[in-house]
Design an enzyme around this catalytic site. Sequence first.
Site, mmCIF file in Angstrom:
data_model
loop_
_atom_site.group_PDB
_atom_site.id
_atom_site.type_symbol
_atom_site.label_atom_id
_atom_site.label_comp_id
_atom_site.label_asym_id
_atom_site.label_seq_id
_atom_site.Cartn_x
_atom_site.Cartn_y
_atom_site.Cartn_z
ATOM 1 N N HIS A 98 0.901 -1.267 -0.141
ATOM 2 C CA HIS A 98 0.159 -0.111 0.122
ATOM 3 C C HIS A 98 1.079 1.383 0.186
ATOM 4 O O HIS A 98 1.935 0.949 0.604
ATOM 5 C CB HIS A 98 -1.215 0.497 1.231
ATOM 6 C CG HIS A 98 -0.690 -0.344 2.470
ATOM 7 N ND1 HIS A 98 -0.043 -1.581 3.080
ATOM 8 C CD2 HIS A 98 -0.041 0.645 3.578
ATOM 9 C CE1 HIS A 98 1.078 -1.688 3.701
ATOM 10 N NE2 HIS A 98 1.073 -0.316 4.647
ATOM 11 N N HIS A 100 1.285 5.554 0.875
ATOM 12 C CA HIS A 100 0.531 6.305 2.026
ATOM 13 C C HIS A 100 0.506 7.631 0.913
ATOM 14 O O HIS A 100 1.980 8.031 0.682
ATOM 15 C CB HIS A 100 1.268 6.149 3.253
ATOM 16 C CG HIS A 100 1.062 5.215 3.927
ATOM 17 N ND1 HIS A 100 0.328 4.681 5.293
ATOM 18 C CD2 HIS A 100 2.324 4.222 4.096
ATOM 19 C CE1 HIS A 100 -0.050 4.286 5.402
ATOM 20 N NE2 HIS A 100 1.293 3.488 4.982
HETATM 21 P P1 AMP Z 1 1.788 0.343 7.463
HETATM 22 O O1 AMP Z 1 1.968 0.063 8.859
HETATM 23 O O2 AMP Z 1 2.499 1.054 6.517
HETATM 24 O O3 AMP Z 1 1.223 -1.269 7.141
HETATM 25 O O4 AMP Z 1 0.290 1.729 7.106
HETATM 26 C C1 AMP Z 1 -0.765 0.199 7.332
HETATM 27 C C2 AMP Z 1 -2.386 1.841 7.563
HETATM 28 O O5 AMP Z 1 -3.115 0.845 7.325
HETATM 29 C C3 AMP Z 1 -2.514 2.143 9.104
HETATM 30 O O6 AMP Z 1 -1.870 3.130 7.926
HETATM 31 C C4 AMP Z 1 -3.427 1.904 9.846
HETATM 32 O O7 AMP Z 1 -4.439 3.695 9.837
HETATM 33 C C5 AMP Z 1 -4.942 2.041 7.980
HETATM 34 N N1 AMP Z 1 -5.487 1.118 8.173
HETATM 35 C C6 AMP Z 1 -5.273 -0.528 9.121
HETATM 36 N N2 AMP Z 1 -6.496 -0.647 8.921
HETATM 37 C C7 AMP Z 1 -7.729 0.021 7.956
HETATM 38 C C8 AMP Z 1 -9.150 -0.099 7.787
HETATM 39 N N3 AMP Z 1 -10.085 -0.992 7.941
HETATM 40 N N4 AMP Z 1 -9.362 1.180 6.805
HETATM 41 C C9 AMP Z 1 -8.212 1.340 6.236
HETATM 42 N N5 AMP Z 1 -6.789 1.976 7.036
HETATM 43 C C10 AMP Z 1 -6.554 0.921 8.082
#
Ligand code: AMP
Length: 139
Positions: A98, A100
Amino acid sequence: MSTIFSQIVAGDIPARVVYEDETTYAFLDANPLAPGHTLVIPKDEYERLDDVPDDVATDLYATIHRLVPAVEESVDADATTVAFNNGEAAGQEVPHVHCHIVPRFEGDGGGPIHAVAGDRPDLEDDELDDIAAEIESRA
Ligand code: AMP
């Protein structure tokens, strides 16, 4: 067991979806670092960037390219930090690639991407040459 992001793509978990096409998907981060913080993903599950096939990587970049101005204009941001946490040691918590897109504002108190790593290494010229050669041989 599919990732939480696959469950979002499947419609099993709600999300604020902002874009969808055949291979990619984008939605607001549930814990935003700034208003408009958006995640862009391939619909299929790949854990790390180098797991993503070339054609999907092309689509993913196209969606990022499309969404960056859309996000900036929507929240009147001055800039964006656009980044992947690529692997657990880099802070990746969800094992589904993903990107950001984090809107940035003058004086928002955040830092540049240079702030994410630990202590800076003190590398000699020959070490830099060796590292560059190693990377070049694999690129
Ligand atoms: P990472 O640390 O790069 O894996 O980021 C994961 C991101 O996913 C974090 O910024 C979380 O806030 C986001 N996240 C986790 N669960 C959800 C969800 N159900 N809907 C939207 N964002 C999410």
